[in-house]
Write a protein that holds these residues in place. Structure first.
Motif: not given
Length: 183
Positions: A115-124, A168-183
């Motif tokens: 939301e604040q840093m305008n990430a499109r994709r986050i991975y770990a 392992m690499q895990y990732a989430i896109l902003k659109k996936e985050w929004d669907a899960k957390h801001h529905a």
């Protein structure tokens, strides 16, 4: 950037301050996860020096995770970014693991990045023997994208040869985050 301060139900996630040194030493005097072995601290003086450096970070790339009631540092969240893609990590003191603090902090940090840093994709990246971080990634809605066999070495065998770990690499896109957390 102004002072970053994220509040959750039980936590405050903020810039480091010198009062964090003793707790930071507790966190890194005996790292629980191999990827933090190179950051091991030998004494409180080293912790004070490191916290002094961390307190100057203004961009939110490394933040202290503290209990709201006492302001005691219990862990850290941090991210590295290139453009709109962020790599994230977290580290918590062993006496605060298993209580949901990592999820609470990571969820707030990922929300901040999206939301604040305008990430499109986050991975770990998570070592294959670190089940707690794997579960945390999954609970956050991240998906496993792959596994890198014998990807990296953080520790050595007694004879000095490196121990290569599967990662392992895990990732989430902003659109996936929004669907899960801001529905």
């Amino acid at each position: 950037m102004q002072d970053i301060r994220l509040n959750t139900q039980r936590l405050v996630i903020r810039k480091f301050s010198q009062r964090d040194a003793q707790w930071y030493f507790q966190l890194l005097k005996d790292p629980q996860v191999h990827c933090f072995v190179s950051e091991k601290l030998e004494n409180l003086s080293q912790a004070e020096d490191k916290v002094e450096q961390l307190s100057k970070i203004e961009d939110g790339s490394e933040l202290a995770v503290c209990l709201k009631e006492t302001d005691e540092l219990i862990g850290t969240v941090f991210g590295l970014w290139e453009g709109d893609t962020f790599s994230v990590c977290w580290n918590f003191r062993s006496d605060f693991q298993g209580k949901g603090y990592a999820y609470e902090a990571a969820e707030a940090y990922l929300d901040f990045l999206f939301e604040q840093m305008n990430a499109r994709r986050i991975y770990a990246y998570v070592e294959d023997d670190n089940r707690s971080s794997q579960r945390l990634c999954e609970k956050l809605g991240m998906r496993q994208e792959g596994i890198f066999k014998e990807f990296i070495s953080f520790v050595n065998q007694p004879d000095g040869t490196p121990i290569y770990e599967n990662t392992m690499q895990y990732a989430i896109l902003k659109k996936e985050w929004d669907a899960k957390h801001h529905a």
